[in-house]
Design an enzyme around this catalytic site. Structure first.
Site, PDB file in Angstrom:
ATOM      1  N   HIS A   1     -17.202 -16.543  -7.394  1.00 16.17           N
ATOM      2  CA  HIS A   1     -16.579 -17.717  -8.272  1.00 16.17           C
ATOM      3  C   HIS A   1     -16.413 -18.578  -6.900  1.00 16.17           C
ATOM      4  O   HIS A   1     -15.618 -18.450  -5.946  1.00 16.17           O
ATOM      5  CB  HIS A   1     -15.291 -17.483  -8.697  1.00 16.17           C
ATOM      6  CG  HIS A   1     -15.622 -16.430  -9.914  1.00 16.17           C
ATOM      7  ND1 HIS A   1     -16.179 -16.962 -11.066  1.00 16.17           N
ATOM      8  CD2 HIS A   1     -15.391 -15.162  -9.998  1.00 16.17           C
ATOM      9  CE1 HIS A   1     -16.259 -15.793 -12.095  1.00 16.17           C
ATOM     10  NE2 HIS A   1     -15.839 -14.625 -11.354  1.00 16.17           N
ATOM     11  N   ALA A   2     -16.866 -19.835  -7.167  1.00 17.50           N
ATOM     12  CA  ALA A   2     -16.733 -21.042  -5.984  1.00 17.50           C
ATOM     13  C   ALA A   2     -15.062 -21.335  -6.277  1.00 17.50           C
ATOM     14  O   ALA A   2     -14.570 -21.462  -7.395  1.00 17.50           O
ATOM     15  CB  ALA A   2     -17.660 -22.167  -6.189  1.00 17.50           C
TER      16      ALA A   2
ATOM     17  N   GLU B   1      -4.057  -6.021  -4.869  1.00 14.64           N
ATOM     18  CA  GLU B   1      -3.118  -6.575  -5.225  1.00 14.64           C
ATOM     19  C   GLU B   1      -3.007  -7.195  -6.628  1.00 14.64           C
ATOM     20  O   GLU B   1      -4.104  -7.827  -6.715  1.00 14.64           O
ATOM     21  CB  GLU B   1      -2.234  -7.570  -4.307  1.00 14.64           C
ATOM     22  CG  GLU B   1      -1.625  -7.036  -2.990  1.00 14.64           C
ATOM     23  CD  GLU B   1      -1.088  -7.953  -1.932  1.00 14.64           C
ATOM     24  OE1 GLU B   1      -0.861  -8.937  -2.339  1.00 14.64           O
ATOM     25  OE2 GLU B   1      -1.182  -7.459  -0.976  1.00 14.64           O
TER      26      GLU B   1
ATOM     27  N   PHE C   1      -8.344   1.004  -0.902  1.00 12.71           N
ATOM     28  CA  PHE C   1      -9.028  -0.210  -1.561  1.00 12.71           C
ATOM     29  C   PHE C   1      -8.330  -0.915  -2.358  1.00 12.71           C
ATOM     30  O   PHE C   1      -9.085  -1.881  -3.423  1.00 12.71           O
ATOM     31  CB  PHE C   1     -10.510   0.335  -2.070  1.00 12.71           C
ATOM     32  CG  PHE C   1     -11.213   0.914  -0.981  1.00 12.71           C
ATOM     33  CD1 PHE C   1     -12.018   0.079  -0.004  1.00 12.71           C
ATOM     34  CD2 PHE C   1     -11.471   2.171  -0.585  1.00 12.71           C
ATOM     35  CE1 PHE C   1     -12.837   0.714   1.005  1.00 12.71           C
ATOM     36  CE2 PHE C   1     -12.235   3.040   0.362  1.00 12.71           C
ATOM     37  CZ  PHE C   1     -12.958   2.143   1.240  1.00 12.71           C
TER      38      PHE C   1
ATOM     39  N   CYS D   1      -5.751  -9.205   3.153  1.00 13.38           N
ATOM     40  CA  CYS D   1      -6.946  -8.242   3.947  1.00 13.38           C
ATOM     41  C   CYS D   1      -8.188  -9.117   4.370  1.00 13.38           C
ATOM     42  O   CYS D   1      -8.344  -9.068   5.370  1.00 13.38           O
ATOM     43  CB  CYS D   1      -7.187  -7.309   2.935  1.00 13.38           C
ATOM     44  SG  CYS D   1      -5.980  -6.199   2.321  1.00 13.38           S
TER      45      CYS D   1
ATOM     46  N   PHE E   1     -16.912 -11.571  -7.662  1.00 13.18           N
ATOM     47  CA  PHE E   1     -16.639 -12.167  -6.367  1.00 13.18           C
ATOM     48  C   PHE E   1     -17.948 -13.424  -5.948  1.00 13.18           C
ATOM     49  O   PHE E   1     -18.147 -13.790  -4.885  1.00 13.18           O
ATOM     50  CB  PHE E   1     -16.928 -11.315  -5.281  1.00 13.18           C
ATOM     51  CG  PHE E   1     -15.640 -10.651  -5.090  1.00 13.18           C
ATOM     52  CD1 PHE E   1     -14.460 -10.892  -4.102  1.00 13.18           C
ATOM     53  CD2 PHE E   1     -15.411  -9.544  -6.015  1.00 13.18           C
ATOM     54  CE1 PHE E   1     -13.307  -9.975  -3.757  1.00 13.18           C
ATOM     55  CE2 PHE E   1     -14.002  -8.740  -5.926  1.00 13.18           C
ATOM     56  CZ  PHE E   1     -13.137  -8.943  -4.767  1.00 13.18           C
TER      57      PHE E   1
ATOM     58  N   THR F   1      -5.691  -0.359   7.109  1.00 16.43           N
ATOM     59  CA  THR F   1      -6.976  -0.674   7.861  1.00 16.43           C
ATOM     60  C   THR F   1      -6.884  -0.884   9.310  1.00 16.43           C
ATOM     61  O   THR F   1      -6.124  -1.512   9.774  1.00 16.43           O
ATOM     62  CB  THR F   1      -7.378  -2.069   7.162  1.00 16.43           C
ATOM     63  OG1 THR F   1      -7.221  -1.880   5.634  1.00 16.43           O
ATOM     64  CG2 THR F   1      -8.600  -2.364   7.462  1.00 16.43           C
TER      65      THR F   1
ATOM     66  N   VAL G   1       1.041  -1.379  -0.068  1.00 17.09           N
ATOM     67  CA  VAL G   1      -0.111   0.018  -0.143  1.00 17.09           C
ATOM     68  C   VAL G   1       0.873   1.256  -0.126  1.00 17.09           C
ATOM     69  O   VAL G   1       0.755   2.337  -0.565  1.00 17.09           O
ATOM     70  CB  VAL G   1      -0.815   0.085   1.313  1.00 17.09           C
ATOM     71  CG1 VAL G   1      -1.572   1.443   1.332  1.00 17.09           C
ATOM     72  CG2 VAL G   1      -2.065  -0.995   0.802  1.00 17.09           C
TER      73      VAL G   1
ATOM     74  N   THR H   1      -1.091  -3.796   9.616  1.00 21.23           N
ATOM     75  CA  THR H   1      -1.831  -4.006  10.918  1.00 21.23           C
ATOM     76  C   THR H   1      -2.435  -5.315  10.776  1.00 21.23           C
ATOM     77  O   THR H   1      -3.498  -5.823  10.542  1.00 21.23           O
ATOM     78  CB  THR H   1      -2.934  -3.136  10.773  1.00 21.23           C
ATOM     79  OG1 THR H   1      -3.862  -3.066   9.489  1.00 21.23           O
ATOM     80  CG2 THR H   1      -2.716  -1.487  10.855  1.00 21.23           C
TER      81      THR H   1
END
Ligand code: NAD
Length: 437
Positions: free
Chosen positions: A255-256, A156, A153, A264, A253, A122, A12, A87
C-alpha cells in the site's frame, strides 16, 4: 510447565510474558521502571494494545503471571530468562545493545543453577555469542547455561493474536538441552502444528532482520512506484491491486503511503545495512529502501505545501492520526513527526487528533494543539491531512468538514478515500501515487 522470568516489560515483554503464561508456564515480568510495574500490579496496562488486558487479567487471576522490579530474585528463582529489553538505534544506525548487555551482566551475577537465556529482542548476528561471553564473565564461579535466539515477530495492534497464533516460531540454539526446554515452553504451538524452525543462533538472528527488511523494502518499492505513477498519470491503487493479485507477489505490504515508521522497520533496516557492512557483505537494496522511505516522509510535507499554494506560513493544518499505524499508541518514527515538524518549521500552526497516541505525542511535539476529535482538527484549517488510517477516519462527513474548514483541501497520505469522495463536494484532494487525477 516452566518457570520463566521475562526481563523488559514493554510491548514484546508484556505480550510475550502474558502469552507464555497463557501457554501454561509460570511467568514473572520484570522491569526497571517501578511506575510501570506498580501500574501492572494494579491491573492497568501501560500502553494501548487491543485484547492484551484480558489475557493479562486472566493469567494474573489464575496465578500464572506476576510483576516485579526485583531482577536478582527473578533470575535466582526461575529456570528460563527471556530478554525482551529495547535495542534502539545507536550511532550511525548501529544497534545500541546497552540494555541487553546490562541484562547479561545481571543474569551472570544472580543465576544460581542451570539457566536457559532466551533472546527475544531483535539483536545483530553474533549477539548470542556475545551474551554467552558476558554472562560467563559476570559469574562469580562457573554455572552452566545455554543461550537461545528466539526473535519475536508480533505486530503492534494485533500483538496478542500474533503471539498466540504465529505464522512461525524461530528457535536458534546450539544445545539439545536448551531445545528441549524451548519445546516445552511452546508446547501448545508444537501441538497445533505451528511451523517451528529450529536452527543455529546466527540464522535465527538474521531471519528477523531479513524478514523486516523484506517487508520494509516492499513498502518502499510500492512508494517508489507511486511516485512514478504521479509523473506518468497512472493510479497506484489500481497498479498495486493488480500486482497483488499475482500470488507470487501477494497484496500485503503493497500500500502506497507516507512511508513506514514504528519501533522496528526503521531501526532494523539500518541495522541490517551495518551488519552486512561489518561482515564484508552488502545490503544495497535495503539501503535504498531506507533512503526511499525517508524521502517519502518528506514528500508528504511537499504535498501539503503544494496543496495550499506553496506557503503554509500563518496557515493552520489539521492532522488526523499521529501514531505510526492504527491500533497502537506507539509514536516511534511515525510519519506524523516529519510532517508536523516540517510544516511547523515553515510557519504552519498544527492542530491534531489521534484516538490513543496523543499523550505520547505531546511529549515529542509540545508545539501541536491537541484537540478532541477529527472535526476539531479540521475546524478553521487551511488543509486537513490524513496521516494514520484509523477506522474512524474512513467515514468522515465531508459536507461537515467543508463547512468548518477555512479552505476545502485534503491530503490523504494513506489513500483511504477515492478522489471523487472529496472532489464531488468541491474539495481539492491529494492522494499518494494518483497520477491519473
Ligand atoms: P520497549 O521499549 O517497549 O520495552 C523495553 C522495556 O525494557 C522497557 O519497559 C524498559 O524499561 C525495559 N528495560 C530495559 N532495560 C532493563 C533492565 N536492565 N531491566 C529491566 N527492564 C529493562 O521495547 P519493545 O517495543 O517491547 O521492543 C523490545 C525488543 O523487541 C526490541 O529489540 C524490538 O526491536 C523487538 N521487537 C519489537 C516489536 C514491536 O512491535 N514493538 C516486535 C518484534 C520485536
Amino acid at each position: 510447565m516452566h518457570k520463566i522470568a521475562v526481563i523488559g516489560t514493554g510491548y514484546v515483554g508484556l505480550v510475550g510474558g502474558a502469552g507464555l503464561a497463557d501457554f501454561g508456564n509460570q511467568v514473572v515480568c520484570v522491569d526497571r521502571i517501578e511506575e510501570k510495574i506498580e501500574q501492572l500490579k494494579r491491573g492497568e496496562i501501560p500502553f494501548y494494545e487491543p485484547g492484551l488486558a484480558e489475557v493479562v487479567k486472566r493469567n494474573v487471576r489464575e496465578g500464572r503471571l506476576s510483576f516485579t522490579t526485583d531482577f536478582a530474585a527473578a533470575v535466582a528463582e526461575n529456570d528460563v530468562i527471556f530478554c525482551a529489553v529495547g535495542t534502539p538505534e545507536g550511532d550511525e544506525g548501529r544497534v545500541d545493545l546497552s540494555q541487553v548487555d546490562a541484562v547479561a551482566r545481571e543474569v551472570g551475577k544472580h543465576m544460581t543453577g542451570y539457566r536457559v537465556i532466551v533472546q527475544k529482542s531483535t539483536v545483530p548476528v553474533g549477539t548470542a555469542e556475545r551474551l554467552r561471553e558476558m554472562i560467563e564473565a559476570s559469574q562469580a564461579s562457573p554455572i552452566p547455561f545455554d543461550v537461545v535466539s528466539n526473535p519475536e515477530f508480533l505486530r503492534e495492534g494485533s500483538a496478542v493474536e500474533d503471539f498466540m497464533r504465529p505464522d512461525r516460531v524461530v528457535v536458534g540454539a546450539d544445545s539439545e538441552r536448551a531445545l528441549e526446554v524451548m519445546r516445552g515452553i511452546y508446547a501448545p504451538l508444537y501441538l497445533n502444528r505451528t511451523p517451528i524452525v529450529e536452527t543455529a543462533p546466527e540464522s535465527a538472528e538474521l531471519i528477523k532482520y531479513a524478514s523486516n527488511a523484506f517487508l520494509a523494502t516492499k513498502i518502499s518499492f510500492i512508494n517508489e512506484v507511486a511516485n512514478i505513477c504521479e509523473n506518468v498519470g497512472a493510479d497506484v491503487q489500481v497498479v498495486s491491486y493488480a500486482m497483488g493479485l499475482d500470488k507470487r507477489i501477494g497484496p500485503k505490504f503493497l500500500h502506497a503511503g507516507a512511508g513506514y515508521g514504528g519501533s522496528c522497520f526503521p531501526k532494523d533496516t539500518k541495522a541490517l545495512v551495518h551488519i552486512a557492512e561489518e561482515a564484508g557483505a552488502a545490503a544495497r537494496i535495503v539501503d535504498a529502501a531506507v533512503s526511499v522511505n525517508q524521502e517519502q516522509k518528506e514528500r508528504m510535507v511537499g504535498k501539503v505545501l503544494e496543496a495550499v499554494g506553496g506557503d503554509v506560513s500563518g496557515k493552520t493544518v489539521g492532522l488526523l492520526g499521529l501514531a505510526f499505524k492504527p491500533n497502537t499508541d506507539d509514536m516511534r518514527y511515525a510519519a506524523s513527526i516529519v510532517l508536523a515538524e516540517g510544516l511547523s518549521a515553515k510557519g504552519a500552526s498544527i492542530q491534531a487528533f489521534d484516538p490513543v497516541a496523543m499523550d505520547n505525542a505531546k511529549e515529542l511535539m509540545p508545539f501541536i494543539d491537541y484537540v478532541s476529535d477529527a472535526y476539531a482538527a479540521a475546524d478553521g484549517a487551511d488543509a486537513l491531512v490524513i496521516v494514520t488510517e484509523w477506522n474512524e477516519f474512513r467515514q468522515l462527513d465531508v459536507e461537515r468538514l467543508k463547512k468548518i474548514m477555512r479552505s476545502p483541501v485534503v491530503i490523504d497520505c494513506r489513500n483511504v478515500y477515492s478522489p471523487e469522495d472529496f472532489e464531488e463536494h468541491g474539495f481539492t484532494y491529494v492522494g499518494v501515487g494518483r497520477g491519473s487525477r
